[in-house]
Design a protein around this motif. Sequence first.
Motif, PDB file in Angstrom:
ATOM      1  N   MET A 169       9.063   0.598  -1.916  1.00  0.00           N
ATOM      2  CA  MET A 169       8.102   1.255  -2.798  1.00  0.00           C
ATOM      3  C   MET A 169       7.964   0.511  -4.119  1.00  0.00           C
ATOM      4  O   MET A 169       6.852   0.367  -4.646  1.00  0.00           O
ATOM      5  CB  MET A 169       8.508   2.707  -3.026  1.00  0.00           C
ATOM      6  N   THR A 192      13.296   2.723  -1.253  1.00  0.00           N
ATOM      7  CA  THR A 192      13.106   2.569  -2.694  1.00  0.00           C
ATOM      8  C   THR A 192      12.679   1.148  -3.042  1.00  0.00           C
ATOM      9  O   THR A 192      11.736   0.948  -3.815  1.00  0.00           O
ATOM     10  CB  THR A 192      14.397   2.922  -3.452  1.00  0.00           C
ATOM     11  N   SER A 224       5.994  -2.704  -3.399  1.00  0.00           N
ATOM     12  CA  SER A 224       4.592  -2.374  -3.154  1.00  0.00           C
ATOM     13  C   SER A 224       3.880  -2.010  -4.449  1.00  0.00           C
ATOM     14  O   SER A 224       2.744  -2.441  -4.696  1.00  0.00           O
ATOM     15  CB  SER A 224       4.481  -1.207  -2.181  1.00  0.00           C
ATOM     16  N   SER A 225       4.528  -1.226  -5.281  1.00  0.00           N
ATOM     17  CA  SER A 225       3.944  -0.846  -6.564  1.00  0.00           C
ATOM     18  C   SER A 225       3.715  -2.054  -7.450  1.00  0.00           C
ATOM     19  O   SER A 225       2.683  -2.163  -8.125  1.00  0.00           O
ATOM     20  CB  SER A 225       4.850   0.148  -7.293  1.00  0.00           C
TER      21      SER A 225
END
Length: 63
Positions: free
Chosen positions: A28, A25, A31-32
């Motif tokens: 991600m 989590t 990265s987002s």
Amino acid sequence: MTTFSHISLLQKTASITLSKPVQVTLYMLLSSLVIWTVLFSTYPAVHNTAHSARHHTLGVACH
């Protein structure tokens, strides 16, 4: 609170924060955030490169 229960609490906390779902989590989300920052950057060199890549790879119509 005894020493035993304090150590047990620390072990439980460590197992939660280092668990695979938490790591995935966080990865991600980071990265987002990086992708979002690059795609919507106003710095000319980054903006132009990301703008061209966005139109060529995603088929997004220009403005």
